[in-house]
Design an enzyme around this catalytic site. Structure first.
Site, PDB file in Angstrom:
ATOM      1  N   ARG A   1      -3.775   4.153  -1.443  1.00 52.29           N
ATOM      2  CA  ARG A   1      -4.426   3.013  -2.078  1.00 52.29           C
ATOM      3  C   ARG A   1      -3.735   1.695  -1.783  1.00 52.29           C
ATOM      4  O   ARG A   1      -2.537   1.642  -1.501  1.00 52.29           O
ATOM      5  CB  ARG A   1      -4.486   3.233  -3.583  1.00 52.29           C
ATOM      6  CG  ARG A   1      -3.133   3.204  -4.262  1.00 52.29           C
ATOM      7  CD  ARG A   1      -3.129   3.879  -5.614  1.00 52.29           C
ATOM      8  NE  ARG A   1      -2.847   5.290  -5.495  1.00 52.29           N
ATOM      9  CZ  ARG A   1      -2.453   6.061  -6.511  1.00 52.29           C
ATOM     10  NH1 ARG A   1      -2.328   5.550  -7.700  1.00 52.29           N
ATOM     11  NH2 ARG A   1      -2.197   7.331  -6.336  1.00 52.29           N
TER      12      ARG A   1
ATOM     13  N   HIS B   1       0.848  -1.193   0.000  1.00 55.86           N
ATOM     14  CA  HIS B   1       0.000   0.000   0.000  1.00 55.86           C
ATOM     15  C   HIS B   1       0.876   1.232   0.000  1.00 55.86           C
ATOM     16  O   HIS B   1       2.046   1.202   0.404  1.00 55.86           O
ATOM     17  CB  HIS B   1      -0.943   0.014   1.210  1.00 55.86           C
ATOM     18  CG  HIS B   1      -0.273   0.371   2.505  1.00 55.86           C
ATOM     19  ND1 HIS B   1      -0.155   1.664   2.959  1.00 55.86           N
ATOM     20  CD2 HIS B   1       0.324  -0.409   3.445  1.00 55.86           C
ATOM     21  CE1 HIS B   1       0.476   1.673   4.119  1.00 55.86           C
ATOM     22  NE2 HIS B   1       0.782   0.430   4.442  1.00 55.86           N
ATOM     23  N   CYS B   2       0.319   2.326  -0.505  1.00 55.53           N
ATOM     24  CA  CYS B   2       1.007   3.617  -0.452  1.00 55.53           C
ATOM     25  C   CYS B   2       0.168   4.546   0.409  1.00 55.53           C
ATOM     26  O   CYS B   2      -0.580   4.080   1.272  1.00 55.53           O
ATOM     27  CB  CYS B   2       1.235   4.172  -1.856  1.00 55.53           C
ATOM     28  SG  CYS B   2      -0.287   4.441  -2.787  1.00 55.53           S
ATOM     29  N   ALA B   3       0.239   5.837   0.181  1.00 57.52           N
ATOM     30  CA  ALA B   3      -0.451   6.784   1.050  1.00 57.52           C
ATOM     31  C   ALA B   3      -1.957   6.765   0.883  1.00 57.52           C
ATOM     32  O   ALA B   3      -2.688   7.143   1.790  1.00 57.52           O
ATOM     33  CB  ALA B   3       0.074   8.196   0.789  1.00 57.52           C
TER      34      ALA B   3
END
Length: 654
Positions: free
Chosen positions: A28, A24-26
């Site tokens: 999604r 995951h990123c910031a």
């Protein structure tokens, strides 16, 4: 939010045992699936926490939002025991075992080369269209405008000069962009492009005549007669030459010591490429280019209106696949040889297809009783009529299916009509209602009739079908990714009104202001996370835009979440896909839970490193709880200094 429940719902929608790897990123979840065909998209769309989904480069991405995505991810991992990887590793995992599609790879290369130079071509094309309006006879009368008003002759001359430049010197533009794309020095590419259009050479547009009448000059090299032929308006020869130049440059960089590399690598790459260009590559690729152009003209002349109608029928599905990204290269060739081709048939087809999608979305606006869907359909239809179809196609028509099909039919009818009258574009421009400025003057009336046919047929067929099947417009048809904001649908509005006050957010970084719709990431450009603004930075210091609490500081240091004192939830996202750097090039001065004041230094970013590694450095500032406010709007600025007022968040009115 019940994160465990959301994780369970997402896993159920993805399909039984279908999750291969996750990161995951910031904003999604970035997932690798075994089979994306097993995904129950409707079920995903109906999860309140899911703001949108899309698939790219083998990754299935689910937009959740800052501050919540990490918690959903944690529950999803615990539930599935899926393989946890970094965001850079998930990219590699997505590519593992997947067959590369050489056609799509080739199309992406063409897109990467031509997208940066399209503004120059569009500007030249529109000026060419203006020149045609001034100089064409029988448009406003028996004589042209400049014949009726000779005082305009010199103005038309300058306009024609400006219009012709991007096409006459096209090899320089393509050489710069293509060499950069192939990993070489773009300025060497531009220099090679200049060599191909030197005034000493026979103009590229007159090469065939010069050979035919025996006036062509030749160099005598290695026992060969090499034509002194120019390549004005050429595309394919320059693409091949740029690839050779970049390949030679990289070859010499690896084999020449640092002491001599700077001096001799450019010279050797340029001289070898130059000889190969005029002796072999240029003539061969000119023949291929001529063959391609002749083939397209033959296909258009042979299939006529029926063939154009079939092209119009399938143009929008082609847009969905991304294959249309290759069209600028073909269209540029047709326009560069307009004396032979008469112009481009692609642009009029694209215009008919685009406005058809707008007409269908407009019908949905009248049909639906759901305010959210009505609002989206309204803005999407206007956007499509002006040539931007993604909101209409992906946000409205494809979700309901039948509007998309009705638009395809309307496009086929309209393109068949313009095919009967041989409507061609003589310039590049906006493929939309206002696209008539790029059409050959004598064909403008038929173009506008085609536009009207496309809109009317799409609107009527969509409206009648929708009326007959009214159940299609229940609230259930509004999926969560059509929501332009990042709040839950069932949020109590009274609670929001009480907790929200007016807020003015400062720019977190200095640079050029970029509208969110122009950001090269659909999560931001389609406002899936909420409304906001973007900045193309020229300085690496990142500051707090408001007083508040840092709710999130990501380990990768590329994003911050702030709850302002006036209850605006603000996401600052530095760069696109920069989470894959795992913190390289970033520093941070803060941690989650810190209280910050406007102008406090949050951290820094090494912009040169991002550029060197090929990352887009655009900084996004998003208000993720946009629905809690009556308006989120950027101030009208082109450039902004750090800590300068930029985004106004307005309290809702009673």
């Amino acid at each position: 939010m019940d994160y465990k429940k959301v994780a369970q719902e997402i896993n159920d929608a993805l399909g039984q045992d279908n999750l291969q790897a996750a990161a995951h990123c910031a904003t999604r979840l970035r997932l690798v699936l075994k089979d994306s065909g097993k995904v129950n998209q409707a079920a995903l769309d109906n999860i309140d926490a899911v703001k949108g989904t899309f698939e790219v480069n083998g990754q299935f991405q689910i937009i959740i939002g800052a501050g919540e995505v990490n918690k959903v991810y944690k529950e999803l991992v615990a539930l599935t025991n899926v393989k946890e990887v970094s965001t850079s590793e998930v990219k590699e995992e997505a590519a593992t075992g997947k067959k590369q599609n050489p056609i799509m790879d080739f199309i992406k290369v063409l897109s990467d080369i031509f997208v940066p130079i399209v503004p120059a071509l569009v500007a030249g094309g529109l000026l060419m269209a203006l020149n045609n309006v001034l100089t064409a006879e029988h448009l406003f009368g028996p004589q042209s405008v400049v014949q009726m008003y000779p005082v305009l002759q010199d103005y038309a001359g300058i306009i024609n000069l400006l219009a012709s430049a991007p096409f006459a010197f096209l090899p320089i533009l393509v050489g710069f962009s293509a060499t950069k794309r192939f990993g070489g020095n773009p300025y060497l590419g531009a220099a090679m492009g200049m060599a191909m259009v030197m005034p000493d050479l026979v103009n590229g547009y007159g090469v065939a005549n010069a050979i035919a009448d025996g006036t062509m000059n030749y160099w005598h090299i290695f026992g060969m007669d090499v034509a002194q032929a120019g390549y004005q308006g050429s595309v394919l020869p320059v693409l091949a030459v740029s690839w050779i130049l970049a390949t030679l440059e990289k070859f010499f960089h690896k084999r020449i010591s640092n002491a001599f590399d700077f001096t001799f690598t450019p010279m050797l790459a340029l001289i070898i490429t130059g000889f190969l260009t005029f002796m072999f590559v240029g003539p061969v690729m000119r023949g291929v280019s001529d063959g391609l152009t002749d083939g397209l003209v033959w296909l258009y002349d042979t299939t006529g209106a029926i063939g154009l109608g079939v092209f119009g029928l399938f143009y929008s599905p082609i847009v969905i696949t991304g294959l249309h990204q290759s069209f600028p290269a073909i269209e540029t060739t047709l326009l560069a040889e307009v004396a032979k081709t008469g112009g481009s048939f692609i642009f009029p087809v694209a215009s008919m297809a685009n406005v058809a999608q707008g007409g269908a979305a407009l019908a949905v606006m009248f049909l639906t009783k759901n305010e959210k869907q009505k609002s989206l359909a309204t803005s999407a239809s206007i956007s499509a009529l002006l040539g931007i179809t993604e909101p209409a196609i992906f946000g409205v028509n494809l979700k309901l299916k039948f509007p998309f099909i009705c638009a395809m039919i309307a496009s086929a009818v309209a393109t068949t009509f313009i095919g009967f009258f041989h409507v061609l574009a003589v310039a590049m421009g906006p493929a939309s209602v206002i696209g008539f400025i790029s059409i050959a003057p004598k064909s403008i009336p038929y173009y506008m009739i085609g536009i009207i046919i496309s809109i009317v047929v799409a609107f009527i067929t969509t409206y009648l079908y929708g009326k007959k099947n009214g159940h299609l417009f229940s609230d259930a048809t509004v999926s969560s990714d059509t929501n332009n904001t990042a709040v839950e649908i069932n949020e109590d509005p009274e609670e929001s009104i009480e907790s929200v006050q007016d807020d003015v957010l400062e720019s977190p970084i200095a640079g050029e202001v970029v509208q969110l719709k122009d950001v090269n990431d659909p999560v931001f450009s389609q406002e899936m996370m909420g409304k906001g603004i973007a900045i193309s930075p020229n300085d690496g210091n990142v500051y707090a835009p408001a007083d508040g609490e840092l709710t999130i500081v990501y380990d990768s240091k590329h994003a911050y979440g702030i709850m302002t004192d006036k209850k605006a939830e603000v996401l600052i996202h530095i760069g696109i896909d920069t989470v894959q750097l795992n913190g390289e090039g970033f520093t941070t001065e803060k941690t989650s839970g810190d209280i910050v004041k406007k102008g406090d230094l949050l951290g820094t970013v090494d912009l040169e490193l991002l550029k060197e590694k090929g990352y887009d450095s655009t900084v996004m500032m998003i208000v993720t709880n946009t629905n809690a406010f009556s308006n989120v709007e950027a101030l009208n600025k082109k450039e902004v200094a750090a800590k300068e007022d930029l985004l106004v968040v307005t309290q809702p009115t009673e």
